[in-house]
Each structure stands twice: as structure tokens, then as C-alpha cells.
Write a protein that holds these residues in place. Structure first.
Motif, PDB file in Angstrom:
ATOM      1  N   LEU A  61       0.788  -0.763  -0.249  1.00 46.43           N
ATOM      2  CA  LEU A  61      -0.227  -0.073  -0.084  1.00 46.43           C
ATOM      3  C   LEU A  61       0.578   1.115  -0.157  1.00 46.43           C
ATOM      4  N   ILE A  62       2.209   1.142   0.758  1.00 43.37           N
ATOM      5  CA  ILE A  62       3.126   2.744   0.401  1.00 43.37           C
ATOM      6  C   ILE A  62       3.158   2.576  -0.537  1.00 43.37           C
ATOM      7  N   VAL A  63       3.990   1.522  -1.054  1.00 43.57           N
ATOM      8  CA  VAL A  63       4.546   1.551  -2.660  1.00 43.57           C
ATOM      9  C   VAL A  63       3.502   2.693  -3.711  1.00 43.57           C
ATOM     10  N   ILE A  64       2.406   1.686  -3.165  1.00 38.78           N
ATOM     11  CA  ILE A  64       1.341   2.427  -4.556  1.00 38.78           C
ATOM     12  C   ILE A  64       1.115   3.925  -4.130  1.00 38.78           C
ATOM     13  N   LEU A  65       0.871   4.448  -2.495  1.00 40.91           N
ATOM     14  CA  LEU A  65       0.721   5.522  -2.302  1.00 40.91           C
ATOM     15  C   LEU A  65       1.585   6.311  -3.053  1.00 40.91           C
ATOM     16  N   LEU A  66       2.563   5.677  -2.778  1.00 42.21           N
ATOM     17  CA  LEU A  66       4.166   7.100  -3.156  1.00 42.21           C
ATOM     18  C   LEU A  66       3.855   7.271  -4.579  1.00 42.21           C
ATOM     19  N   ARG A  67       3.654   6.105  -5.871  1.00 42.37           N
ATOM     20  CA  ARG A  67       2.880   6.601  -6.566  1.00 42.37           C
ATOM     21  C   ARG A  67       1.978   7.465  -6.759  1.00 42.37           C
ATOM     22  N   ALA A  68       0.804   7.323  -6.176  1.00 39.66           N
ATOM     23  CA  ALA A  68       0.077   8.926  -5.717  1.00 39.66           C
ATOM     24  C   ALA A  68       0.814  10.102  -5.938  1.00 39.66           C
ATOM     25  N   GLY A  69       1.499  10.016  -4.701  1.00 45.03           N
ATOM     26  CA  GLY A  69       1.756  10.944  -4.416  1.00 45.03           C
ATOM     27  C   GLY A  69       3.470  12.055  -5.602  1.00 45.03           C
ATOM     28  N   PHE A  70       3.676  11.043  -5.878  1.00 42.06           N
ATOM     29  CA  PHE A  70       4.990  11.649  -7.268  1.00 42.06           C
ATOM     30  C   PHE A  70       4.226  11.702  -8.541  1.00 42.06           C
ATOM     31  N   GLU A  71       2.394  12.190  -8.175  1.00 38.78           N
ATOM     32  CA  GLU A  71       1.638  12.521  -9.861  1.00 38.78           C
ATOM     33  C   GLU A  71       0.701  13.440  -9.057  1.00 38.78           C
ATOM     34  N   LEU A  72       0.363  13.486  -8.156  1.00 37.24           N
ATOM     35  CA  LEU A  72      -0.147  14.802  -7.037  1.00 37.24           C
ATOM     36  C   LEU A  72       0.182  16.176  -7.830  1.00 37.24           C
ATOM     37  N   ARG A  73      -0.226  16.849  -8.533  1.00 36.04           N
ATOM     38  CA  ARG A  73       0.337  18.253  -9.107  1.00 36.04           C
ATOM     39  C   ARG A  73      -0.771  19.467  -8.632  1.00 36.04           C
ATOM     40  N   ARG A  74       0.282  20.775  -7.704  1.00 37.36           N
ATOM     41  CA  ARG A  74      -0.144  21.865  -7.123  1.00 37.36           C
ATOM     42  C   ARG A  74      -1.698  22.206  -7.980  1.00 37.36           C
ATOM     43  N   ASP A  75      -1.294  22.525  -8.714  1.00 32.54           N
ATOM     44  CA  ASP A  75      -2.567  22.862 -10.054  1.00 32.54           C
ATOM     45  C   ASP A  75      -3.492  22.500 -10.037  1.00 32.54           C
ATOM     46  N   THR A  76      -3.423  21.052  -9.860  1.00 26.96           N
ATOM     47  CA  THR A  76      -4.405  20.346 -10.507  1.00 26.96           C
ATOM     48  C   THR A  76      -4.693  19.940  -8.444  1.00 26.96           C
ATOM     49  N   LEU A  77      -4.525  19.857  -7.850  1.00 25.15           N
ATOM     50  CA  LEU A  77      -4.956  19.908  -6.857  1.00 25.15           C
ATOM     51  C   LEU A  77      -5.348  21.021  -6.127  1.00 25.15           C
ATOM     52  N   ASN A  78      -4.822  22.435  -6.085  1.00 22.87           N
ATOM     53  CA  ASN A  78      -6.207  23.606  -6.219  1.00 22.87           C
ATOM     54  C   ASN A  78      -6.943  23.028  -6.996  1.00 22.87           C
ATOM     55  N   ARG A  79      -7.653  23.103  -8.069  1.00 19.29           N
ATOM     56  CA  ARG A  79      -8.768  23.205  -8.550  1.00 19.29           C
ATOM     57  C   ARG A  79      -9.658  22.058  -7.879  1.00 19.29           C
ATOM     58  N   VAL A  80      -9.303  20.831  -7.301  1.00 24.30           N
ATOM     59  CA  VAL A  80      -9.853  20.443  -6.685  1.00 24.30           C
ATOM     60  C   VAL A  80     -10.371  19.920  -5.646  1.00 24.30           C
ATOM     61  N   GLY A  81      -9.413  20.876  -4.810  1.00 23.14           N
ATOM     62  CA  GLY A  81      -9.355  20.405  -3.799  1.00 23.14           C
ATOM     63  C   GLY A  81     -10.096  20.879  -2.653  1.00 23.14           C
ATOM     64  N   LYS A  82     -11.124  21.377  -2.267  1.00 23.26           N
ATOM     65  CA  LYS A  82     -12.619  21.405  -2.105  1.00 23.26           C
ATOM     66  C   LYS A  82     -13.292  20.486  -2.223  1.00 23.26           C
ATOM     67  N   ALA A  83     -12.908  20.081  -3.171  1.00 27.05           N
ATOM     68  CA  ALA A  83     -14.041  18.992  -3.358  1.00 27.05           C
ATOM     69  C   ALA A  83     -13.691  17.898  -2.772  1.00 27.05           C
ATOM     70  N   ALA A  84     -12.390  17.462  -2.662  1.00 29.91           N
ATOM     71  CA  ALA A  84     -11.596  16.213  -2.334  1.00 29.91           C
ATOM     72  C   ALA A  84     -12.765  16.097  -0.886  1.00 29.91           C
ATOM     73  N   VAL A  85     -11.902  17.365   0.050  1.00 34.56           N
ATOM     74  CA  VAL A  85     -12.594  17.565   1.187  1.00 34.56           C
ATOM     75  C   VAL A  85     -13.855  17.223   1.794  1.00 34.56           C
ATOM     76  N   THR A  86     -14.591  18.140   1.225  1.00 30.41           N
ATOM     77  CA  THR A  86     -16.075  17.486   1.219  1.00 30.41           C
ATOM     78  C   THR A  86     -16.732  16.037   0.319  1.00 30.41           C
ATOM     79  N   LEU A  87     -15.365  15.378  -0.712  1.00 26.17           N
ATOM     80  CA  LEU A  87     -15.719  14.083  -0.364  1.00 26.17           C
ATOM     81  C   LEU A  87     -15.320  13.247   0.087  1.00 26.17           C
ATOM     82  N   SER A  88     -14.331  13.406   1.002  1.00 25.76           N
ATOM     83  CA  SER A  88     -14.096  12.789   2.043  1.00 25.76           C
ATOM     84  C   SER A  88     -14.589  12.476   3.102  1.00 25.76           C
ATOM     85  N   MET A  89     -15.323  13.135   3.211  1.00 28.19           N
ATOM     86  CA  MET A  89     -16.534  13.043   4.180  1.00 28.19           C
ATOM     87  C   MET A  89     -18.291  12.992   4.363  1.00 28.19           C
ATOM     88  N   VAL A  90     -18.426  13.540   3.475  1.00 29.10           N
ATOM     89  CA  VAL A  90     -20.256  13.724   3.025  1.00 29.10           C
ATOM     90  C   VAL A  90     -20.958  12.404   2.737  1.00 29.10           C
TER      91      VAL A  90
END
Length: 493
Positions: A61-90
Motif C-alpha cells: 500500500l505504501i508503494v502505490i501511495l508513493l506512486r500517487a504522491g509522485f503524480e499529484l501536481r499543485r495546479d490540479t490539487l488547487n482545482r479539486v481541493g475543496k471538492a476532495a474535502v467534501t467528498l472525503s466526508m459527506v
């Protein structure tokens, strides 16, 4: 244990091949191999292997989450950040509420016990979702709106949020003292500390890799070892302070990618190769945890509770995405992507029984049943719907990534030796361009162009400066000569 590993490799690869032949996710085959080879059916996996399966699954699981981290770009996170927080709880709250309400109607459990069950069922499985999202990102699917990144971030926070709620519900069911607001405050604290724990080693590793030009496999092993250490620290300090170490694992990759894209992509390529083996261990061993007999005991009533929870979860998922630029088909894809359950349910499903909760046996049976029902169906749904719904274009930048991996190109700043002359050069410039391809009748304009990477090399001279003196240019395309035929990348160690 060696024989068990051999069986996991051979049977897992065989199942992966067969499922891919019929256009289905290979991980579904691996899950079923684990179910049938595990101790509850054919018992082909040794007890020694099952005793350490938890550690193997965590490393995978650590291996695949590391791969995920190496694919996370700041501009994309800025676009989806608010939706990600809502989607993680609601969605999780909708599912927990539904199971708490409907559970006592169908099963012989109290509303409090149903709440415990709801918090177990409420977690999405990163083991299933993350690999499929990374596969889409690798192929440039859904990247225009950042859908895979949205689901990556949301699924990671979802698990932290749900596990805190599970701890609260379990304490209430066990009659222990509950500090509700203090425990709810652990959610942002755990997330913040987890990210901070990843940022600090991320910057340190970046400094280390810039100072010492190690070979990519050694860099990758250092990153992997650091990530494993983070998860150990989480367990060591959990009695005093909560830490979401898996978010820290992703943060390591994010920091390195943000500050040095060449180093990040080199490590990511090596992690991709490690994942071939880690994937087998993860999904076969997750399947081996499934006790089919226990799942069978849950019966139709247990299935009804699981499906009811998923129905309300789907409503919550769809509502969470109403303010986003996603169209209704893309929102529906996110609904399906939030269906799979596996790792969290396998990890905590038996805890209520061990804690002496009256309905613990029923809770375990329904938790196991949820894995059997949702993991394969969710994975298939993600793959099938993703191929039909997620955006993709012939001019996707990910075609350059594929070209780079095929050619094995050096990155800007790396030193290379010419195999013919023995001279040492440095890559000082790089451009990604589209070049005309061989024209064929009926081919579109985009399809008539092929990606190419142009690199500029400077012959190293201790007295000179990059860009002055002798330089040369090379253009690499998929059908052209291979980079490794002419060059050898040099490293210090």
C-alpha cells in the motif's frame, strides 16, 4: 513461506492475464486467487505467510501511495481541493447514517452496534481505487478536470475521517468514556501532522538527491524505506497524538515532484516496476483475509444492509460534486469509484468482536460480505465506466511520458557518456514537440502528429559553462533509434 510467495506470483499473474484478456481489471483475478488459495478455502498459503501478511500489505500500500504522491501536481490539487474535502466526508456520513437506521431492521443488532458497523463499511478502499486512478493518469484519462487526482486525495482523507468515527462508535458500544469533540478534533490534527511528517523528510530527501547523484534504484529504496519508517512512527506515537502517516507518504512524493520534476519522474518509474510485485502481494493477501463462511452467515439481510448503505453513499457522493465542473456522467463515475471496500474492512472488521461488542460476530460477517460484493464489482465498474466516460485526447501530454519511458531518456541535468567516443556530456535543455507522422487516409489532424522529445547536450568542460562551447541536439520519437543505443547515464553511486 517461499512456496507461498511462489504460488502468489504464479497464480496471481495467471489470474491477472486471464482477466485482462476479457477487458477486466487484473486485480479482480488476484483478489479471487487470494480468496480460494487462502486459509478459509483451499488453504494453500502457509500460516507463516498469513502471520506476516499485514506487513506485506502495508508495504504494498505504501508503494502505490508513493506512486500517487509522485503524480499529484499543485495546479490540479488547487482545482479539486475543496471538492476532495467534501467528498472525503459527506458520502461516508450518508452511508453511516443509513446503516445505523436500516441495520436494526434487517439484523439482530442495536442502533449503536449498527453505528459501529456503519463506520466500518463507510471507508472506501485505497488499495482498489488508487491503482486504478494512477492507471488512468498514466494514460491521460480524466486529467483535464483532475478526476483521478480528486479521487486519490478524497479516498486518503476518507479513511482517516472514518477510522476516527469508528473509534468513537466502538467506545460508545463498549461502554467506555467518550470525549466526542476531542476525538473529532483528531481528524484535522491527524491530517495536518501526517502531511507535515511527509513534507519534512520530502525536503531532506530532495536535498540528499541533489547533493549526491545516486542511481535511481538506490534513490527509490531510500524513499521507500523513509515511507515505511513514517508508518512505524504513527504506531509509536498513536497513544499520545494521532498521525495519518499514509498522507505523509503521499506528501513525500508531492514535495519531490513540486521541487524537482526530473528526480520525481525517475523515482516514479522505478516504483512502477516495484508495483508489479507489490500489487500481487497486496490483492492476493487481501483476498486471503476473506472468510467466505463468515460472509455467508450474513445472508440476504447482510447484503441488504450493504446495498442500502451504498445507495445512500452514492447520493452523498453525487451531492458532494454538485458545485464542480464535472458533468453528470463524470459524477456518476465518481459514485462508482467510491464503491469498493477491502483494506479497511479487512483490518478493523474483527475489532468489535475482539472488544466484546454484543453484535461483533454479525458486524464481522457483514464487513467481510462487503469486501466480497464491492471490491470486484467496484473495480470492474471503475474500469468499464472510466474507459467510456473520462476525457482523453490524442494530444495528451501523457504520450510524452510514455515516449520517455520507452526510450529511457536522461533528464535535464544528468550526465551521459557517448558509447562510441567515451566523451561525457550533460543534458542542459529539453523540449516536447509534435512532429508530422506518416499520413494515412482517414486519419485526423491530431492523429497525424506524433510526440517527440528534443534534447540538447553540452560536452562537459570544467573550465566552461553550460551552453557555451560544443553542444548538440537529438530528437527522439517512438519509431526512431533508442536513446540507450548511443548513450549511458552516469551516476556517482
Amino acid at each position: 513461506m517461499a512456496v507461498s510467495i511462489a504460488l502468489i506470483i504464479l497464480l496471481g499473474l495467471g489470474a491477472d492475464y486471464l482477466l485482462r484478456r476479457v477487458k477486466l481489471p487484473g486485480l479482480v483475478g488476484m483478489l479471487f486467487v487470494g480468496v480460494f488459495a487462502g486459509p478459509y478455502v483451499l488453504d494453500l498459503i502457509s500460516p507463516e505467510m498469513m502471520n506476516v501478511s499485514g506487513d506485506f500489505r502495508k508495504i504494498a500500500l505504501i508503494v502505490i501511495l508513493l506512486r500517487a504522491g509522485f503524480e499529484l501536481r499543485r495546479d490540479t490539487l488547487n482545482r479539486v481541493g475543496k471538492a476532495a474535502v467534501t467528498l472525503s466526508m459527506v458520502p461516508a456520513l450518508f452511508e453511516i447514517a443509513a446503516v445505523t437506521w436500516i441495520g436494526p431492521m434487517l439484523l439482530p443488532i442495536t442502533h449503536l452496534e449498527a453505528a459501529v458497523l456503519g463506520t466500518i463499511l463507510g471507508a472506501v478502499s485505497p488499495a482498489v481505487v488508487v491503482p486504478l486512478m494512477i492507471d488512468f493518469m498514466d494514460r491521460g484519462r480524466g486529467t483535464q478536470k483532475g478526476i483521478p487526482t480528486l479521487l486519490l486525495g478524497a479516498s486518503a482523507i476518507d479513511d482517516v475521517f472514518v477510522i476516527v468515527l469508528f473509534t468513537i462508535a466502538l467506545g460508545m458500544a463498549g461502554g467506555g468514556e467518550i470525549h466526542l469533540w476531542a476525538q473529532l478534533a483528531e481528524v484535522p490534527l491527524s491530517i495536518g501532522l501526517g502531511i507535515l511528517m511527509g513534507i519534512i523528510p520530502g525536503f531532506f530527501l530532495l536535498w540528499l538527491f541533489r547533493r549526491y547523484d545516486w542511481r535511481p534504484p538506490k534513490r527509490t529504496l531510500v524513499v521507500l524505506g523513509t515511507a515505511i519508517l513514517l508508518t512505524w512512527i504513527e504506531g509509536a506515537v498513536e497513544r499520545w497524538v494521532p498521525v495519518a502517516s499514509l498522507l505523509g507518504v503521499m506528501a513525500i512524493g508531492f514535495i519531490i515532484l513540486e521541487k524537482s520534476e526530473p528526480i520525481a519522474h525517475i523515482i516514479s518509474q522505478k516504483l512502477k516496476k516495484i508495483w508489479v510485485f507489490a500489487e500481487l502481494l497486496l490483492f492476493v493477501l487481501v483476498g486471503a483475509q476473506v472468510n467466505v463462511q463468515v460472509a455467508w452467515k450474513a445472508g440476504l439481510a447482510g447484503m441488504g444492509v450493504v446495498l442500502a448503505g451504498l445507495f445512500f453513499r452514492s447520493i452523498g457522493t453525487y451531492l458532494s460534486l454538485l458545485g464542480t465542473p464535472l458533468n453528470w456522467k463524470e459524477r456518476l463515475f465518481c459514485v462508482v469509484a467510491y464503491v469498493p471496500k477491502a483494506t479497511v474492512q479487512a483490518a478493523i472488521g474483527a475489532i468489535p468482536l475482539a472488544a466484546g461488542v454484543a453484535g461483533g460476530e454479525i458486524i464481522l460477517a457483514v464487513a467481510v460480505l462487503s469486501i466480497v460484493l464491492t471490491a470486484p464489482l467496484g473495480a470492474i465498474g471503475i474500469m468499464v465506466m472510466g474507459e467510456r466516460i473520462l476525457d482523453h485526447g490524442e494530444r495528451s501530454n501523457y504520450r510524452f511520458k510514455d515516449l520517455r519511458e520507452r526510450q529511457g531518456l536522461a533528464r535535464v541535468g544528468e550526465r551521459v557518456r557517448n558509447k562510441a567516443s567515451g566523451a561525457v556530456w550533460k543534458v542542459i535543455e529539453e523540449k516536447e514537440i509534435w512532429t508530422p507522422a506518416e499520413e494515412k487516409p482517414g486519419r485526423s489532424k491530431d492523429a497525424a502528429e506524433t510526440p517527440a522529445i528534443v534534447q540538447r547536450f553540452w560536452m562537459e568542460d570544467p573550465k566552461g559553462k553550460p551552453g557555451t562551447g560544443k553542444t548538440l541536439m537529438h530528437t527522439y520519437i517512438a519509431q526512431g533509434p533508442a536513446f540507450v543505443d548511443e548513450w549511458e547515464i552516469l551516476y556517482d553511486w
